[in-house]
Design a protein around this motif. Sequence first.
Motif, short mmCIF file in Angstrom:
data_model
loop_
_atom_site.label_atom_id
_atom_site.label_comp_id
_atom_site.label_asym_id
_atom_site.label_seq_id
_atom_site.Cartn_x
_atom_site.Cartn_y
_atom_site.Cartn_z
N ASP A 101 0.77 -1.17 -0.19
CA ASP A 101 -0.09 0.12 -0.09
C ASP A 101 0.92 1.32 0.02
O ASP A 101 0.71 2.16 -0.74
CB ASP A 101 -0.97 -0.05 1.18
N GLU A 102 1.97 1.14 0.85
CA GLU A 102 2.87 2.27 0.90
C GLU A 102 3.76 2.53 -0.40
O GLU A 102 3.48 3.79 -1.00
CB GLU A 102 3.79 2.06 1.94
N ILE A 103 4.11 1.66 -0.92
CA ILE A 103 4.45 1.72 -2.45
C ILE A 103 3.68 2.17 -3.44
O ILE A 103 3.86 3.20 -4.23
CB ILE A 103 5.14 0.43 -2.78
N LEU A 104 2.34 1.68 -3.33
CA LEU A 104 1.41 2.17 -4.38
C LEU A 104 0.88 3.52 -4.33
O LEU A 104 0.55 4.22 -5.09
CB LEU A 104 0.27 1.28 -4.26
N ASN A 106 2.57 5.81 -3.42
CA ASN A 106 3.88 6.73 -4.05
C ASN A 106 4.07 6.29 -5.44
O ASN A 106 5.23 6.83 -5.88
CB ASN A 106 5.09 6.57 -3.11
N SER A 107 3.23 5.76 -5.91
CA SER A 107 3.77 5.40 -7.37
C SER A 107 2.73 5.83 -8.45
O SER A 107 1.40 5.85 -8.06
CB SER A 107 3.66 3.76 -7.36
N ASP A 108 2.89 6.48 -9.51
CA ASP A 108 1.99 6.93 -10.48
C ASP A 108 1.69 5.97 -11.61
O ASP A 108 0.86 6.21 -12.10
CB ASP A 108 2.61 8.34 -10.96
N ASP A 109 2.73 4.98 -11.66
CA ASP A 109 2.58 4.40 -12.69
C ASP A 109 1.88 2.73 -12.38
O ASP A 109 1.52 1.82 -13.46
CB ASP A 109 3.98 3.94 -13.40
N ILE A 110 1.37 2.57 -11.28
CA ILE A 110 0.42 1.41 -10.98
C ILE A 110 -0.84 1.87 -9.93
O ILE A 110 -0.47 2.75 -9.01
CB ILE A 110 1.34 0.30 -9.96
N GLU A 111 -1.70 1.32 -10.68
CA GLU A 111 -2.96 1.59 -9.70
C GLU A 111 -3.76 0.45 -9.41
O GLU A 111 -4.19 -0.55 -10.12
CB GLU A 111 -4.09 2.63 -10.39
N LEU A 112 -3.98 0.36 -7.76
CA LEU A 112 -4.56 -0.87 -7.40
C LEU A 112 -6.07 -0.84 -7.80
O LEU A 112 -6.83 0.07 -7.05
CB LEU A 112 -4.50 -1.13 -6.04
#
Length: 195
Positions: A101-104, A106-112
């Motif tokens: 969750d923390e990584i996602l 801060n990530s613009d290129d992966i959306e759960l």
Amino acid sequence: MAKRLFLIIGAPGSGKTTDAEIIAKNNPETIAHYSTGEMLREEVASGSELGKEIDSYISKGQLVPLNIVIETIINAIKNSDKETILIDGFPRSTEQMRALDEILQNSDDIELKSVIEVRVSEDTAKTRILGRAEEAEVKRSDDNEEVFYKRMKIYTDPLPEIQKFYKEKNLLKVIDGERAIEPIVAEMEEFVKSC
């Protein structure tokens, strides 16, 4: 464009890997499937140092350390040429869930997009796993009753917290895994495409 990520969770023997494999096969242009177990087993099969480390956990029915699993998953997603990624068997612990969750966040290129739970009873799971062990020409070291109960406990202990976390984010989708494979796959595939 952000990659669309779907996590598929379910007890050992729930059929989650097979379901995801079929959906990816039906949509080869757009959907990729990764099983965390498979990714880790491939690493073991490669005979690498990392593989030997992973094997020392898997063969005892223990969880592979968080940093190894997360790194394996994020690399697979980013390196995929497909826009939709299905990953089964993850998260298996609240630590894995929070770390991802923390990584996602801060990530613009992966959306759960969703966490899909394939729900089966313990009896169904046990019958399928031990049946698989009898049919297999090459036995997997983890297909026996004692290891089954260990794996089941590893799955069920953190489950209520994982369900609550994703339900609150409005990301949890439960699918009845007791049915024949065709209706399960049809429901899951339609859901993935509609998200």
